[in-house]
Design a protein around this motif. Structure first.
Motif, PDB file in Angstrom:
ATOM      1  N   UNK A 277      43.606 -49.976 -56.149  1.00  0.00           N
ATOM      2  CA  UNK A 277      43.839 -51.379 -56.529  1.00  0.00           C
ATOM      3  C   UNK A 277      42.542 -52.082 -56.549  1.00  0.00           C
ATOM      4  N   UNK A 278      41.481 -51.468 -55.863  1.00  0.00           N
ATOM      5  CA  UNK A 278      40.056 -52.188 -55.830  1.00  0.00           C
ATOM      6  C   UNK A 278      39.251 -51.414 -56.881  1.00  0.00           C
ATOM      7  N   UNK A 279      39.856 -50.457 -57.661  1.00  0.00           N
ATOM      8  CA  UNK A 279      39.147 -49.917 -58.649  1.00  0.00           C
ATOM      9  C   UNK A 279      39.658 -50.295 -59.876  1.00  0.00           C
ATOM     10  N   UNK A 280      40.186 -51.425 -60.181  1.00  0.00           N
ATOM     11  CA  UNK A 280      40.829 -51.999 -61.631  1.00  0.00           C
ATOM     12  C   UNK A 280      39.410 -52.331 -62.387  1.00  0.00           C
ATOM     13  N   UNK A 281      38.441 -52.826 -61.762  1.00  0.00           N
ATOM     14  CA  UNK A 281      37.254 -53.318 -62.672  1.00  0.00           C
ATOM     15  C   UNK A 281      36.306 -51.972 -62.785  1.00  0.00           C
ATOM     16  N   UNK A 337      32.505 -66.960 -52.370  1.00  0.00           N
ATOM     17  CA  UNK A 337      33.828 -66.956 -51.276  1.00  0.00           C
ATOM     18  C   UNK A 337      34.181 -68.454 -51.411  1.00  0.00           C
ATOM     19  N   UNK A 338      33.451 -69.357 -51.994  1.00  0.00           N
ATOM     20  CA  UNK A 338      34.129 -70.925 -52.046  1.00  0.00           C
ATOM     21  C   UNK A 338      34.901 -71.001 -53.015  1.00  0.00           C
ATOM     22  N   UNK A 339      35.004 -69.901 -54.177  1.00  0.00           N
ATOM     23  CA  UNK A 339      35.828 -69.942 -55.367  1.00  0.00           C
ATOM     24  C   UNK A 339      36.994 -69.567 -55.204  1.00  0.00           C
ATOM     25  N   UNK A 343      36.214 -63.475 -52.657  1.00  0.00           N
ATOM     26  CA  UNK A 343      35.083 -63.765 -53.731  1.00  0.00           C
ATOM     27  C   UNK A 343      35.102 -62.888 -55.004  1.00  0.00           C
ATOM     28  N   UNK A 344      35.214 -61.786 -54.798  1.00  0.00           N
ATOM     29  CA  UNK A 344      35.394 -60.472 -55.859  1.00  0.00           C
ATOM     30  C   UNK A 344      36.530 -60.892 -56.983  1.00  0.00           C
ATOM     31  N   UNK A 345      37.658 -61.749 -56.402  1.00  0.00           N
ATOM     32  CA  UNK A 345      39.032 -62.026 -57.175  1.00  0.00           C
ATOM     33  C   UNK A 345      38.796 -63.066 -57.969  1.00  0.00           C
ATOM     34  N   UNK A 346      37.827 -63.938 -57.682  1.00  0.00           N
ATOM     35  CA  UNK A 346      37.431 -65.088 -58.267  1.00  0.00           C
ATOM     36  C   UNK A 346      37.133 -64.892 -59.972  1.00  0.00           C
ATOM     37  N   UNK A 347      37.063 -65.930 -60.627  1.00  0.00           N
ATOM     38  CA  UNK A 347      36.455 -65.882 -61.967  1.00  0.00           C
ATOM     39  C   UNK A 347      35.248 -65.308 -62.187  1.00  0.00           C
ATOM     40  N   UNK A 349      33.428 -64.068 -59.542  1.00  0.00           N
ATOM     41  CA  UNK A 349      33.435 -62.734 -58.911  1.00  0.00           C
ATOM     42  C   UNK A 349      33.960 -61.678 -59.800  1.00  0.00           C
ATOM     43  N   UNK A 350      34.774 -61.821 -60.750  1.00  0.00           N
ATOM     44  CA  UNK A 350      35.391 -60.893 -61.640  1.00  0.00           C
ATOM     45  C   UNK A 350      34.332 -60.526 -62.644  1.00  0.00           C
ATOM     46  N   UNK A 351      33.776 -61.593 -63.030  1.00  0.00           N
ATOM     47  CA  UNK A 351      32.763 -61.429 -64.234  1.00  0.00           C
ATOM     48  C   UNK A 351      31.504 -60.610 -63.431  1.00  0.00           C
ATOM     49  N   UNK A 352      31.220 -60.922 -62.425  1.00  0.00           N
ATOM     50  CA  UNK A 352      30.041 -60.045 -61.718  1.00  0.00           C
ATOM     51  C   UNK A 352      30.197 -58.881 -61.508  1.00  0.00           C
ATOM     52  N   UNK A 353      31.387 -58.393 -60.878  1.00  0.00           N
ATOM     53  CA  UNK A 353      31.792 -57.254 -60.585  1.00  0.00           C
ATOM     54  C   UNK A 353      32.014 -56.207 -61.701  1.00  0.00           C
ATOM     55  N   UNK A 354      32.543 -56.607 -62.720  1.00  0.00           N
ATOM     56  CA  UNK A 354      32.949 -55.889 -63.915  1.00  0.00           C
ATOM     57  C   UNK A 354      31.492 -55.735 -64.889  1.00  0.00           C
ATOM     58  N   UNK A 355      30.684 -56.830 -64.981  1.00  0.00           N
ATOM     59  CA  UNK A 355      29.905 -57.083 -66.002  1.00  0.00           C
ATOM     60  C   UNK A 355      28.245 -56.946 -65.099  1.00  0.00           C
TER      61      UNK A 355
END
Length: 419
Positions: A277-281, A337-339, A343-347, A349-355
């Protein structure tokens, strides 16, 4: 709010550890070593807690705090042993007072007769009413002359010289290492007595029977037997809960303990499915599907294939791609973490982790402090996109605009297509 996250408590308890419930998030381990007589077992109780759980005060050029650790061991209605220790902690900097790792370790050796007990452990902060406690069943084994002691995760160890002495070890109560940060996990192997084995087979098996380590360890000769430590390379282990299995050639017993290869304290992964589940990005849907659909007997091979296909630098021992990806998840959980809850599942966070980090960030709130609705514009020049995040409330809860959400999805698919 202080306290170990519920998911981390669940993981620690599933490993056979004691996880305290209450305002002070302590974790404790119990290990068993041989004594001269099998009628008594040397029991190591090791407890850890983060320094941020205690109330520190300034004391000259240092910061000080105190706590009380208490252990009661009962057999039926009979109180067998009570241990109560008042401890002082002093650190040189204020930063040390806010550490969240197992920065404080308390341990005690106890001699117990083999049998079933009830053990209660508690920790109290001396400067406040904050406390935690936990009660567990304790099964103390009878270790015969041919029996094996528990393998003990440690930070450091000086082996004991005889069966009636104590090893000088600093235990690792959480039995946890962080992938991409820790490189080696030390395991203390204790083989003392009249006929100690010359070597031990050490296997480390992760979820889905993924074998990370399988090696024969020769133990150095000491005055009263053979004892020592073995260093296990973390990058060879599966993320999640692993089982360390120790056996001696020609002997029937297998001693075991569980260790956790974590991605960080706020990333609770214990099983193969949770890891997927954590590897989806990190990679494309086809590779994720191959991992998810592999049956139990094929998961180890599927994971090996996955690592080979996604390793950006195959000539090195470490998988730099996964290391950097999990580092971004840890970073996102702090930065954003406030989003959202994670935090990694926020908008953002998603952009940062993936890109990764954008090449440029424009914050309209800095340009015009009186603006009611703030925007952040993230520019990725190589991908030729701009992502617009909007804070409608003014409380720093950023959400992608509708147009940018589509742009992000396209950019992620393009980037994952090359892995």
């Amino acid at each position: 709010m202080l306290g170990a996250p519920a998911e981390m408590q669940r993981l620690y308890r599933s490993m056979g550890l004691v996880a305290g419930s209450g305002a002070i998030p302590f974790t404790a381990s119990v290990s068993f070593l041989r004594m001269p007589s099998p009628d008594s077992t040397l029991t190591l109780l090791a407890l850890s807690l983060p320094s941020r759980a205690l109330g520190f005060t300034r004391e000259g050029d240092r910061y000080a705090a105190g706590y009380v650790a208490r252990v009661q061991i009962r057999q039926g209605a009979t109180l067998v042993r009570t241990i109560e220790a008042t401890e002082q902690v002093r650190v040189p900097t204020f930063r040390e007072t806010s550490r969240s790792d197992e920065s404080i370790i308390w341990q005690q050796f106890v001699r117990l007769a083999p049998g079933r007990y009830t053990m209660s452990m508690s920790v109290k902060d001396e400067s406040s009413i904050r406390n935690s406690s936990e009660e567990v069943s304790l099964e103390v084994p009878r270790l015969a002359p041919e029996g094996l002691s528990s393998p003990v995760p440690v930070y450091e160890a000086i082996p004991r010289q005889s069966v009636d002495s104590l090893p000088r070890i600093l235990a690792r109560p959480r039995a946890t290492v962080v992938y991409g940060i820790d490189s080696v996990l030390a395991i203390y192997l204790d083989a003392v007595g009249p006929t100690p084995p010359a070597s031990m087979q050490v296997r480390v098996v992760g979820d889905a029977d993924i074998v990370g380590v399988d090696t024969l360890v020769t133990l150095p000769v000491r005055a009263g037997g053979r004892s020592g430590t073995v260093g296990i390379l973390v990058n060879r282990l599966a993320v999640g809960i692993n089982t360390v299995l120790v056996s001696a050639p020609g002997r029937p017993d297998t001693a075991r303990t569980r260790i956790l290869v974590s991605l960080g304290e706020d990333v609770p992964i214990g099983t193969f499915d949770e890891m997927i589940a954590y590897l989806r990005l990190f990679t494309n849907a086809e590779r994720i599907r191959a991992l998810r659909e592999a049956d139990l007997s094929a998961r180890a091979a599927a994971w090996t294939t996955f690592l080979q296909e996604t390793d950006p630098v195959p000539g090195t021992a470490e998988h730099e791609g996964i290391r950097d990806y999990f580092a971004r998840i840890r970073n996102a959980n702090v930065r954003f973490r406030d989003d959202a809850g994670a935090g990694w599942q926020s908008d953002r966070g998603t952009a940062f982790v993936a890109l990764g980090d954008p090449d440029n960030i424009i914050d309209t709130g800095l340009l015009n402090p009186n603006e009611r609705v703030r925007q952040q514009i993230w520019e990725y020049r190589e991908l030729r996109i701009q992502l617009i995040f909007v804070d409608q409330t003014g409380f720093g809860r950023w959400r992608l605009s509708a147009q940018s959400r589509g742009d992000l999805d396209v950019a992620i698919r393009r980037k994952l297509g090359v892995r």
